[in-house]
Scaffold this active site. Structure first.
Site: not given
Length: 883
Positions: A18, A21, A127
């Site tokens: 993502g 990482g 998010d």
């Protein structure tokens, strides 16, 4: 490169990656439990902002302890040790279609419970989206990825601190990303608090109930504009849920639902049965009876409704090829494993072939600096992390980082690599005439994985399966037989399985499903792309193939279908150019004449007879067998000339037109053959080569004595006017360190023109034609470069006063020649420009153009083009398989 261990954790597999990482599956050697490890890259660790986010995620997760939030177990340097959550994401579930109401509401309750626990700690996710929500096999919902969370309340979210924009295909096949879940105030960069999560919660609930994206757009800007301006249409959701969604999706944050805990009350209201109270006994029993009948009716309706299959998300297709670019002749392109980028070989107005990159969340493609690629390259493929590309150019296998930097050489590859694949262990496999080879992606020496037997055309287009040890590849037999096989890195070349997985003329690729080991095998039948269920773990096909796309471009000679698939299910393919071409006349001004013969599927050179009334071509029949055909250009009639089961290529006329010579691989060895052009007599063997690839025959000298051809990296002449196949001895004409090809001898046999890439690009050179040596017994000297880049077609006018060649941009170039003891040529001048499609669909455009000996008329094989075609992206193509 995947690490083997991190502290006392043994890495077993990469799960994904993502914005912050890569995530790996690992085993805690001390406690014996499976964990997930998020590892931030070393270069990210040197970035203060990214490290701040990484540290914040660890602190945020450590402060939370709830069954609906993935837990953190510890921190090791730049690694987070987290709970391993099995099962699909909510995004994967939504792709299958709308979720039934009761199931959707139960998922919503658990999401709300997890968010409430986070909000109670002062943590806002920021998010929240279906891709960050996992569904375990037991039905527990887990919230993931708090890497962008903020522990202050309220806080400002400037644009530069917004979530990384990613490409997703979570509804109706639109190109979307995190912006589709931003609250309006977040999209504007205003002050944001926990109500941004409540907005995202409402968007997610809407998607679960409808199976479609709420805010849509072709670009990030369009999506954000939709979020800010578009009022959500809630007519598609059940009426009892609309009050909750209306409160969650208020654009004005002040009027929006303030606490996610209040959502639980509205959820309970959405599912609570209607109640009625009365003091009258008779009325009470009457109402109870009516309620019972109503419950029975509702149960029946629910039974019928929930037995119905949810409507599948429709497949969406759209073209992405930039109008200002033309594909290189080999047509190489590849979509990245993560489905976010398409790389392709193309050239712009300058005629230089390069690798171009098109991010699917952007409208424009950009060239990779330093990514010049050969026009005939047949290898362009991605690293498994979607960060780098490998490609063949200048007789080398190279790699280039899409974020920038100079290309690096992996290995020397003198011959063209025919397809390649790159696994997560850093191993690259390549197809070629000798078999499949492997080389470390970091650089090294090639070693054999499979071995193509004598007489075989080679092993082509390998494609790794998910385990990274097994791979698919195409075996091409000497007599045209082909099949797809499964190879293994763990088997010796001579021990590879001889059992075909799939018989057919084209290579195959694997598209994984939600379970990486269970997906679809994609392959071609004629020009139709098919998908068939395939268990990659067991390497077994099942079921029946289903069509996915039609009228794809193919390269029949290589067994190549022009398609590419990602690990995330996005498909790309090329359409618009049929397998047929028609022969068309051009004059020196570029004006076209009548088509002399019906369209046909051509597979190689076009050669005019000395008188210009006939042409010899290579035509491919329905069984993909290339043969030589003759065309009567006056009558428009075509007749087959060769009939052997082996492929026949490179026709060349004798100087008087009475015979045609060609090359073929028969009885396991390449050779040169000829017979009378009127079709009488049998095929006559002129010369048999002991080993190696077939020669590339181009010319027959005017005195009838020599055949001229390229073999290996040099130009040779074979005496055919005398001797036998056993006694004839080839003589080297041109020798060099790089490839020399496409040689033609002048009418007076003083000069030979040929192509060479000794300067780093392909150019036309002329040197004396002197097989062996001159009268003094010494090699003849002298050498002149004629072109400024060329695609071939070196042709001498019958009077020896003009030399033609094809420029890199498709221009037909003419050079005036002056008589004298040394070669004396003018600067090249442009006669006319060939249609760009000639350059687009042939790796060697000079072979499909020929000219009469007076240089007045040009015969060109023009591919038939559908202007509506191009490079197509298909999203949710798997939905076609459910119809």
């Amino acid at each position: 490169m995947t690490p083997e261990t991190i502290a006392h954790y043994r890495i077993s597999a990469k799960l994904g990656e993502g914005a912050m990482g890569e995530v790996y599956r690992a085993t805690d050697s001390k406690l014996g439990r499976e964990v997930a490890i998020k590892l931030i890259p070393e270069d990210f660790a040197r970035d203060a902002q990214r490290m701040a986010r990484f540290t914040r995620e660890a602190q945020v997760l450590a402060s939370l302890n709830h069954p609906n939030i993935a837990a953190i177990y510890g921190v090791e340097d730049r690694a987070l040790i987290m709970e391993l959550v099995e099962g699909p994401t909510l995004a994967e579930r939504i792709k299958q279609g709308p979720i039934p109401l009761e199931e959707a509401l139960e998922i919503a309750r658990q999401i709300a419970d997890g968010l409430e626990a986070a909000h109670d700690k002062g943590v806002v996710h920021r998010d929240l989206k279906p891709a960050n929500i996992k569904m375990t096999p037991s039905g527990t919902i887990k919230l993931l990825d708090f890497g962008l969370a903020k522990a202050d309340n309220p806080w400002a979210a400037p644009i530069e601190d917004s979530p990384t924009l990613t490409v997703a295909t979570t509804g109706a096949g639109m190109i979307l990303g995190t912006p589709g879940y931003m609250a309006p105030e977040q999209a504007r960069g205003k002050i944001v608090d926990k109500r941004a999560d409540i907005w995202a919660y409402g968007v997610i609930l809407y998607e679960m109930l409808t199976g479609t994206q709420l805010f849509k757009g072709e670009t990030v800007t369009d999506i954000l504009a939709s979020v800010v301006r578009q009022d959500p249409d809630l007519s598609r959701v059940p009426a009892k849920v609309r009050p909750l969604l209306a409160r969650c999706l208020e654009k004005d944050a002040k009027r929006r639902l303030r606490d996610i805990g209040d959502a639980a009350l509205l959820l309970n209201h959405a599912t609570a049965p209607a109640a009625a109270s009365t003091t009258g006994g008779t009325l009470r029993w009457l109402l109870v009876g009516l309620a019972g009948l109503l419950l029975v009716a509702l149960a029946w309706v629910s039974y019928v409704h929930f037995r119905e299959t949810p409507p599948a998300v429709e497949t969406v297709r759209f073209p992405i090829w930039p109008a200002e670019l033309s594909p290189i002749g080999s047509g190489v392109f590849a979509i990245s494993p993560n489905g976010r980028y398409v790389a392709f070989g193309a050239f712009a107005a300058d005629g230089v072939p390069r690798i171009w990159l098109r991010p699917l969340d952007q409208l424009a493609a950009r060239p990779l600096q330093g990514g010049e690629i050969n026009r005939s390259s047949l290898a362009l493929f991605w690293s498994p992390d979607s960060r780098s590309l490998a490609y063949w150019a200048d007789e080398k296998l190279k790699r280039i980082d899409i974020s920038g930097g100079s290309p690096q050489t992996i290995a020397d590859i003198p011959g063209n690599a025919v397809g390649g694949s790159w696994n997560r262990d850093g191993i690259i496999i390549l197809g070629g005439g000798q078999g499949v080879m492997q080389v470390p992606a970091a650089g090294g020496t090639l070693s054999a994985v499979t071995k193509a037997p004598a007489g075989s055309s080679g092993h082509f287009l390998p494609h790794f399966l998910p385990d990274g040890r097994h791979f698919l590849y195409l075996r091409a037999g000497a007599a045209g037989s082909r099949a797809v096989y499964v190879g293994s890195l763990d088997a010796k070349p001579e021990e590879q399985s001889d059992t075909p997985l799939l018989k057919g003329d084209f290579a195959a690729a694997y598209a994984p499903g939600p379970d990486p080991n269970v997906g679809q095998l994609l392959y071609m039948r004629d020009r139709t792309l098919l998908a068939q269920p395939f268990d990659a773990g067991r390497r077994e096909l099942s079921g029946e193939p289903a069509p996915v796309a039609e009228q794809l471009v193919v390269s029949a000679g290589l067994g190549l279908g022009y398609f590419s698939t990602s690990d995330t299910g996005t498909l790309t393919y090329f359409t618009g150019i049929s397998g047929n071409s028609h022969l068309t006349w051009f004059n020196r001004e570029g004006q076209t004449g009548a088509t002399p013969v019906e369209p046909s599927r051509l597979g190689g050179a076009v050669k005019l007879s000395p008188g210009g009334t006939r042409a010899a071509i290579v035509r491919v029949d329905e069984a993909n067998s290339p043969d030589i055909w003759q065309i009567d250009l006056v009558k428009g009639l075509s007749t087959r000339f060769t009939f052997d089961a082996a492929g026949d290529f490179a026709p060349t006329w004798s100087p008087d037109g009475s015979r045609i010579a060609w090359q073929s691989v028969r009885d396991g060895s390449p050779g040169l053959y000829s017979k009378p052009s009127d079709g009488s007599g049998n095929d006559e063997l002129l010369y048999k080569f002991s080993a190696g690839p077939p020669p590339a025959l181009t010319d027959w000298t005017r005195d009838g004595r020599y055949l001229v051809y390229a073999y290996g990296s040099d130009i040779w002449a074979l005496t055919v006017a005398e001797g036998t196949p056993e006694t004839r001895k080839p003589v080297r004409l041109v020798q060099g360190d790089r490839n020399q090809l496409g040689a033609y001898v002048s009418p007076d046999q003083r000069w030979v023109a040929y192509m060479s890439n000794e300067s780093g690009r392909q150019d036309l050179y002329v040197q004396p034609f002197a097989p062996g040596s001159n009268s003094a017994g010494q090699p003849v000297g002298g050498k002149w470069m004629v072109s400024n880049g060329t695609l071939g077609m070196a042709r001498w006018r019958d009077d020896g006063k003009e030399l033609l060649f094809l420029g890199t941009d498709g221009g037909v170039m003419a050079v005036d020649l002056a008589p004298g003891p040394v070669f004396n040529a003018s600067a090249p001048k442009l006669l006319f420009q060939l249609p760009r499609v000639v350059l687009t669909m042939s790796p060697n455009p000079g072979t499909i153009v020929d000219v009469t000996r007076d240089h007045q008329r040009f015969l060109v094989a023009l591919p038939i083009v559908d202007p509506t075609g191009g490079l197509i992206v298909a999203l949710n193509w798997q939905s076609l398989l459910r119809k």
